[in-house]
Design an enzyme around this catalytic site. Structure first.
Site: not given
Length: 290
Positions: A225, A260
């Site tokens: 991210k 994830r």
């Protein structure tokens, strides 16, 4: 059509074991069949490449696969349901036919979710937590599918960040339950990187344990991210593995049940060591290898 689930724990995951929440952390490997993935790993509809990646992830220790055909990166361009299905179904069908671990579909559209379940998926991963298309709950209930509910919103304004996330996820769960989805088929995800600034993402990770009050399995997706990139001086997605590893280990310490990730081999190893320390987990053959 896939077998109807009365509980996610009916699923068989890596190494032929049954899913058992709290025993260890489960790894969900991301397969993007988009042309514009933020993480730089979009397969652009290449079915052979999707199958190859799925089999590699399974071999590296993934317990689940999550296939998505519409990018959710900041500034992405939404696609029609027809286009999403065109991108998704060939790869999903091929992957589901080749792997022995459960497959999830990353979509917020009920029509796509229904078609994906017909094609071999057994979990719906809704990045809008039923806010964009509440009809997904009816599909999950009708088909007996697992349902991952992520917190998301437009903009970054909150009255109280963690309280708002917890209450938002509770509303999503209540919507699913009212539609007939068994509680045992639900998971929640705080939505790192969705409707949150970098500082807010860090706060969510610091206070992640507060989401356990929902009493539902916790799915966390920090992989590659942008917040990690910012903390590391602007590194590109493919160079955020170590930063991702830190967030994964800390999420497990806070009670994450599933992560994830894009880098399955590396993060599966992080999970195994973290689980040994935090959950007293041991690999098969541990006694004989000492």
């Amino acid at each position: 059509m896939p077998t109807r689930l009365s509980s996610l724990t009916e699923l068989t995951v890596a190494n032929g074991e049954r899913l058992s929440w709290g025993q260890r952390t489960y790894v969900m490997g991301v397969i993007n069949v988009t042309p514009d993935s933020f993480s730089g790993d979009g397969l652009k509809g290449d079915v052979d490449a999707a199958v190859e990646q799925a089999l590699r992830f399974e071999g590296e220790g993934a317990d689940f696969l999550d296939i998505g055909a519409e990018s959710t990166r900041p500034g992405h361009h939404p696609v029609t349901e027809a286009e999403e299905l065109r991108r998704l179904l060939p790869s999903l069908e091929a992957v589901a036919a080749r792997v022995s671990i459960p497959v999830s579909v990353d979509t917020w559209k009920s029509g796509v979710a229904r078609a994906a379940l017909d094609a071999g998926a057994c979990i719906i991963n809704d990045v809008w937590g039923l806010k964009a298309d509440p009809g997904i709950a009816a599909v999950a209930a009708e088909r007996g599918a697992g349902l991952a509910l992520m917190h998301n919103q437009q903009g970054h304004v909150y009255d109280n960040l963690l309280d708002d996330i917890v209450s938002g996820l509770q509303r999503s769960a209540d919507t699913a339950l009212a539609a007939g989805v068994p509680r045992a088929n639900l998971m929640v995800d705080p939505g790192i990187g969705f409707g949150k600034t970098a500082d807010q993402n860090i706060e969510v990770l610091r206070e992640l344990g507060r989401l356990k009050k929902l009493g539902l399995p916790l799915l966390v997706g920090t992989s590659r991210k942008s917040t990690i990139g910012l903390l590391l001086g602007g590194l590109p997605p493919e160079e955020r593995v170590e930063g991702t590893a830190v967030t994964v280990a800390l999420a497990i310490a806070a009670g994450a049940d599933m992560i994830r990730v894009h880098d399955v081999k590396e993060m599966a190893r992080v999970c195994r060591v973290s689980d040994a320390i935090l959950r007293d987990w041991r690999p098969g053959g541990w006694e004989t290898n000492q």
